[in-house]
Design a protein around this motif. Structure first.
Motif, short mmCIF file in Angstrom:
data_model
loop_
_atom_site.label_atom_id
_atom_site.label_comp_id
_atom_site.label_asym_id
_atom_site.label_seq_id
_atom_site.Cartn_x
_atom_site.Cartn_y
_atom_site.Cartn_z
N SER A 189 -26.17 -22.34 14.66
CA SER A 189 -25.16 -22.73 15.64
C SER A 189 -25.83 -22.70 17.01
O SER A 189 -27.03 -22.45 17.13
N SER A 190 -25.04 -22.92 18.05
CA SER A 190 -25.61 -22.88 19.40
C SER A 190 -25.50 -21.49 20.02
O SER A 190 -25.85 -21.30 21.18
N GLY A 191 -25.05 -20.51 19.25
CA GLY A 191 -24.92 -19.15 19.76
C GLY A 191 -26.25 -18.43 19.82
O GLY A 191 -27.31 -18.99 19.55
N PHE A 192 -26.21 -17.15 20.14
CA PHE A 192 -27.43 -16.36 20.28
C PHE A 192 -28.03 -15.96 18.94
O PHE A 192 -29.25 -15.89 18.79
N ASP A 341 -31.17 -19.65 27.28
CA ASP A 341 -30.47 -20.43 28.31
C ASP A 341 -29.55 -21.49 27.70
O ASP A 341 -28.57 -21.88 28.34
N ILE A 342 -29.86 -21.97 26.51
CA ILE A 342 -28.97 -22.91 25.84
C ILE A 342 -27.81 -22.16 25.20
O ILE A 342 -26.65 -22.56 25.31
N SER A 343 -28.11 -21.05 24.56
CA SER A 343 -27.06 -20.29 23.86
C SER A 343 -26.02 -19.72 24.82
O SER A 343 -24.87 -19.48 24.42
N ARG A 344 -26.38 -19.49 26.08
CA ARG A 344 -25.43 -18.92 27.02
C ARG A 344 -24.48 -19.98 27.61
O ARG A 344 -23.50 -19.64 28.27
N LEU A 345 -24.75 -21.25 27.34
CA LEU A 345 -23.87 -22.31 27.83
C LEU A 345 -22.54 -22.26 27.09
O LEU A 345 -22.48 -21.92 25.91
#
Length: 390
Positions: A189-192, A341-345
């Motif tokens: 996923s896009s999460g951490f 930096d992507i996951s925090r979006l």
């Protein structure tokens, strides 16, 4: 003066009779990495290290970036090669000492380390470290000697009839070479969490492919794009990566409006369906295990009882590299990986769609199995699979 890249491995040196296999895979991976930045030199294996001659116009930052993305490398140095002669080494130390970098970074301390791979050196190692340190003092280096954790580490590696002088030793990823640990499929996923879990599998030598269960059309368009960027970053650690995107939003909606499915079981059923679809993809692609970013107790689907029920959905091994980590540890590691930096979006997570107000934290397999009888699970799995490969 010729410059060479010297690469040392760590753990794979303990592999006994299988060591040669691991070395061969690491050599191929290093070769691919240097070819990727335009360096066509051959890679030599010399007394437990790899040696690459660098072209005159090489980009040092590109070399460092490439080597920091090759699993199996413990550390590496960019070195000047000189004859194995005390005077010539001393001359090179004074000539190539990075004085501008010392001044720019405000370094205060240094240390000289001599590494030998043979017994017939023209000087002893310990005496040489002291004597070469004296040479640098006499050249007005402006630094104090410090034996542990110095600002500037001067390395002199001696093997064959040559010495290799480096100003700095750079840490690699460690772990095992990608390709030695089999092939796996990571739910991403896009999460951490899931990117860090995949990274950890890559460091253990696994070649990772990815499947993302997209919530579209009920999630923002950016969701899939963020996942693609994360997979691209992770692909740098293993020479590329394949991503399969499964439309899952309509499946979740279908489950949420089915009155025969208790609302509290939705999240567990979502995860079980993901595992069933992922297993079908993995078997088709000859991948041997699934990988998730789950951490024990972090959310409702990650309690011990729910994990056990979800695992019943697949016959493949399920690896959870983050199972004992907390969120802060995972976020900190994502910074190292490069996905932070992507996951925090902001982005809507697939599992948060059609979420019940009170999800079950201790699901019973019999109840879940009964609820799934009303869904046509086999058709859902086959339709999702055929949407990708048929």
């Amino acid at each position: 003066m010729e410059k060479h890249l010297i690469i040392h491995y760590g753990e794979l040196g303990l592999k006994g009779k299988n060591k040669g296999f691991f070395e061969d895979v690491l050599r191929r991976n290093v070769m691919a990495a240097v070819r990727g930045i335009g360096i066509k030199s051959q890679i030599q294996y010399v007394l437990g290290r790899f040696v690459v001659k660098l072209p005159a116009d090489f980009d040092e930052e590109k070399v460092k970036h490439a080597m920091r993305h090759v699993s199996g490398i413990e550390y590496f140095s960019i070195t000047y090669r000189v004859d194995l002669d005390f005077d010539k080494i001393s001359e090179a130390l004074m000539k190539y000492l990075p004085r501008d970098e010392i001044a720019d970074k405000g370094w205060k301390t240094f240390c000289v380390r001599v590494k030998k791979s043979q017994n017939d050196l023209p000087f002893s190692r310990l005496e040489a470290e002291r004597d070469f340190g004296e040479v640098l003092f006499e050249s007005d280096i402006g630094l104090k000697a410090k034996m542990t954790d110095p600002d500037l580490l001067v390395t002199i590696e001696c093997f064959g009839d040559m010495a290799y002088i480096g100003f700095g030793k750079f840490k690699g990823l460690g772990g095992l070479p990608v390709g030695t640990g089999g092939k796996v499929l990571s739910l991403i996923s896009s999460g951490f969490d899931s990117p860090v879990a995949a990274y950890r599998m890559i460091r253990r030598g696994a070649k990772v492919e990815f499947v993302h269960f997209s919530g579209q059309p009920y999630t923002r368009r950016e969701e899939v794009e963020q996942v693609k960027k994360i997979v691209e970053i992770l692909g740098e650690y293993q020479g590329g990566a394949k991503l399969y995107v499964v439309p899952f939003g309509e499946i979740q909606k279908k489950i949420s409006i089915n009155m025969d499915v208790p609302a509290k079981l939705r999240v567990v059923i979502y995860r079980r369906l993901m595992f069933k679809i992922a297993e079908k993809i993995a078997r088709y692609k000859k991948l041997k295990a699934l990988v998730t970013g789950e951490s024990l107790g972090q959310v409702a689907s990650q309690t011990l009882n729910n994990i056990a029920v979800i695992d019943e959905a697949t016959h493949l091994p399920v690896f959870r590299p983050l199972i004992g980590m907390d969120k802060v540890e995972i976020i900190n590691e994502s910074q190292k990986v490069g996905t932070h930096d992507i996951s925090r979006l902001p982005c809507t997570d697939t599992c948060s769609l059609f979420m019940p107000s009170n999800p079950e934290v201790s699901a019973k397999f019999g109840e879940v199995e009964k609820a799934e009888e009303f869904l046509g699970v086999d058709k859902i799995v086959n339709d999702a699979f055929e949407g990708l490969f048929v």
